[in-house]
Motif scaffolding. Sequence first.
Motif, short mmCIF file in Angstrom:
data_model
loop_
_atom_site.label_atom_id
_atom_site.label_comp_id
_atom_site.label_asym_id
_atom_site.label_seq_id
_atom_site.Cartn_x
_atom_site.Cartn_y
_atom_site.Cartn_z
N GLU A 561 0.83 -1.21 0.00
CA GLU A 561 0.00 0.00 0.00
C GLU A 561 0.86 1.26 0.00
N LEU A 562 1.92 1.26 0.78
CA LEU A 562 2.78 2.44 0.81
C LEU A 562 3.55 2.59 -0.51
N ARG A 563 3.91 1.49 -1.14
CA ARG A 563 4.54 1.58 -2.46
C ARG A 563 3.55 2.15 -3.48
N ARG A 564 2.29 1.73 -3.38
CA ARG A 564 1.27 2.26 -4.30
C ARG A 564 1.10 3.75 -4.11
N ARG A 565 1.05 4.19 -2.85
CA ARG A 565 0.85 5.61 -2.57
C ARG A 565 2.07 6.43 -2.95
N ALA A 566 3.26 5.86 -2.83
CA ALA A 566 4.48 6.58 -3.22
C ALA A 566 4.57 6.74 -4.73
N GLY A 567 3.99 5.80 -5.48
CA GLY A 567 4.01 5.88 -6.93
C GLY A 567 5.37 5.53 -7.51
N ASP A 568 5.54 5.83 -8.79
CA ASP A 568 6.80 5.55 -9.47
C ASP A 568 7.92 6.43 -8.92
N SER A 569 9.14 5.96 -9.11
CA SER A 569 10.31 6.77 -8.77
C SER A 569 10.34 8.00 -9.67
N THR A 570 10.34 9.17 -9.07
CA THR A 570 10.32 10.41 -9.85
C THR A 570 11.56 11.24 -9.59
N ILE A 571 11.84 12.13 -10.51
CA ILE A 571 12.88 13.14 -10.32
C ILE A 571 12.30 14.47 -10.76
N THR A 572 12.37 15.45 -9.87
CA THR A 572 11.77 16.75 -10.12
C THR A 572 12.83 17.69 -10.68
N LEU A 573 12.49 18.33 -11.81
CA LEU A 573 13.40 19.26 -12.48
C LEU A 573 12.71 20.60 -12.64
N HIS A 574 13.49 21.67 -12.51
CA HIS A 574 12.97 23.01 -12.80
C HIS A 574 12.66 23.10 -14.30
N PRO A 575 11.62 23.84 -14.67
CA PRO A 575 11.27 23.94 -16.09
C PRO A 575 12.43 24.34 -16.99
N ASP A 576 13.29 25.24 -16.52
CA ASP A 576 14.42 25.66 -17.36
C ASP A 576 15.38 24.49 -17.61
N ASP A 577 15.65 23.69 -16.55
CA ASP A 577 16.56 22.56 -16.70
C ASP A 577 15.93 21.46 -17.56
N ALA A 578 14.63 21.27 -17.42
CA ALA A 578 13.95 20.27 -18.24
C ALA A 578 13.96 20.67 -19.71
N ALA A 580 16.06 22.55 -21.29
CA ALA A 580 17.42 22.45 -21.84
C ALA A 580 17.79 21.02 -22.21
N ARG A 581 17.05 20.06 -21.67
CA ARG A 581 17.32 18.64 -21.91
C ARG A 581 16.22 17.95 -22.72
N ASP A 582 15.31 18.75 -23.23
CA ASP A 582 14.18 18.21 -24.02
C ASP A 582 13.39 17.18 -23.23
N ILE A 583 13.18 17.48 -21.95
CA ILE A 583 12.43 16.58 -21.07
C ILE A 583 11.09 17.21 -20.76
N THR A 584 10.04 16.45 -20.93
CA THR A 584 8.69 16.93 -20.63
C THR A 584 8.17 16.24 -19.38
N ASP A 585 7.15 16.84 -18.78
CA ASP A 585 6.55 16.28 -17.58
C ASP A 585 6.00 14.88 -17.88
N GLY A 586 6.35 13.92 -17.01
CA GLY A 586 5.90 12.55 -17.18
C GLY A 586 6.79 11.69 -18.05
N ALA A 587 7.84 12.27 -18.59
CA ALA A 587 8.74 11.51 -19.48
C ALA A 587 9.59 10.53 -18.67
N ALA A 588 9.88 9.39 -19.27
CA ALA A 588 10.82 8.44 -18.68
C ALA A 588 12.24 8.95 -18.90
N VAL A 589 13.04 8.97 -17.82
CA VAL A 589 14.40 9.51 -17.92
C VAL A 589 15.40 8.57 -17.27
N LEU A 590 16.66 8.76 -17.63
CA LEU A 590 17.77 8.06 -17.01
C LEU A 590 18.60 9.11 -16.26
N VAL A 591 18.86 8.84 -14.99
CA VAL A 591 19.65 9.73 -14.15
C VAL A 591 21.00 9.05 -13.93
#
Length: 656
Positions: A561-578, A580-591
Amino acid sequence: MGRVKVLGACPLDCPDACSWVVTVEDGKATGLRGNKDHPVTRGALCVKVNRYLEQVGSPDRLRYPLRRVGPKGSGRFERISWDEALDEIATRLTGIVAGFGAEAIWPFHGTGSLGYLQGLEGYPGRRMFNVLGASHHAATICSVAGGTGLRYTLGTSGGMDPEDFARSKLILLWGTNPLTSGHHLWKFVQDSGAYLVSIDPVRTKTSERCDEHIAPLPGTDAALALGLLHVIVSLGAQDERFIAEHTEGWPEFRDRITEFTPERTAAITGVPQEQIVALGERIARTRPTAIRASQGMQRHAGGGMALRVLACLPGVTGDWAIPGGGLHYSTSGHFRLDDAALVRDDLLPHPVRTLSMTRLGEALLETDDPPVKALFVIGANPVGSNPDQRRAIEGLSRDDLFTVVLEHFATDTVDYADIVLPATMQPEHLDVIAGYGHLYLVWNEPAVEPPGECLSTTETFRRLSHRLGLTEPALYDSDEELARQLLKGHDLDRLRADGFLKIQPGSVPADKLQFVSTRAELAGHDPLPDYTPPADKGDGLVLISAASHYFLNTSFGSNPELRRRAGDSTITLHPDDAAARDITDGAAVLVSNARGAFEAVAEVSDRVRPGVAATTKGRWAKFTDGATVNATIAERDSDYGGGAVFHDNRVEVRPR
């Protein structure tokens, strides 16, 4: 048997150390709530611990000893008896001691429990390991840098009583998010009616409830504090009487402060100059001012120095002398318990080496004098929690390393064990807890019988000591005897009856506040507080991996249940940084960086400042394609005490 209520205590790595009440019906735990009588818990538990009985009764819980039958990392085991498990451990340890010496054994303790009997605070099993002459374990992963820095300045790491935040007029929540980590402090913050300032590179749940949010670049906190002091001193708002009577080294420190003009501070921290000046002026005219700083802000190259500077700020303004003023980092320095009587280092046959928790990969792969040949993992999940995940796994994969894991669930680390021993959980054993976010000892009475063949950690080591043929009487003390030895000078019977007991804090500062620290100088550090820049100066974004609202370190990382509520592993980026990397909200990324990589989903938001990426810790590698954020983090020390550097970490983020 009827229905009874049993007083207990949350053992998890959280400042709140809640007092709880377990409802037991016909021998089964059927309810759990916060203790309404405890002045800090006040009847409330957190979103994680509200599900604690689910953990206790989970069908995935380990209930019997196991022996590995597949390759390390495969997670393939067979059930064995306790006699078989203890015989194999005793035989292997005896052979290792004969061939390499006892220092080849490493008892690796983690923060899965902070109990004094069953958890990290008391290093369970240390008496047995001392009799053998095993290596000592340095628990460096959490708060050591900041605690050391505070002791250089204050002579103690104890700080102010958190309940006194209710008296504050201005509160700086510096690098802390209490609504996620230690939410009981928020009640005292709210009671104060104070002006609230959140200082954090991320606009957290707590920041959104504050009057003001200041977002410095990670690792620049000391520079920001020195810049605020520059404003205060420029206004002549220092408390000359307090400084004259209660501090040493003011002329030298005042000269250091002059170096951090608002202009220079803004350039270092990325905080606008006008915001620095405005907050400095507010601090200058507001008494009492209190600072809450937590462990996350000191997990970088200059973490210990940052806490030194923060402790100086109320020394300059005189807030240390005013109820509701000062700094709270950890109250653990106030608990004067007889740790020495509990761990019994006097049982060591000779001095032994110390191995650092945060240097697991290095110790397993590079140490050879002697090499680590046996590893006991107790209340820890280093595959999920340690820096440089790849090297930690490489070390744990060694065929010649005998690894024993005491655990509740089949964690990522369990998969690399040779023997797995099922451990009791908090409602099933006796323990004593001391909060590091309040001044109460909390008693944990066993409420129910453990499932299957689970044993308490203390009982496990009593049985193993017997199987090893050790005759030292102290190895066989009962849990009640251990508690009495620890609590010598405290009213154990009252503690047990009431469930909690407030201790009297020591003086802060312990003597005179040291603007110039001889102790720091003798340890090879700058005697004056200063700013130490981050060590990772590479390209890319600075990655912060803060606490999750739904996991606590890696505890609860397998709770469905806690894994469900936590959701997928996310990384938050400022719009300017996103952008510059052609990353949109909800996109799959590699860190990624040179150490490793993990996969995540991008969240594009101005909740993070430019130049910063934010994610959360606590996920298990087996649920995240084999890697977590710790794959990118360096196995490198902070400035003081060998602390970890989880937030001194640059990465690149790209679309997948």
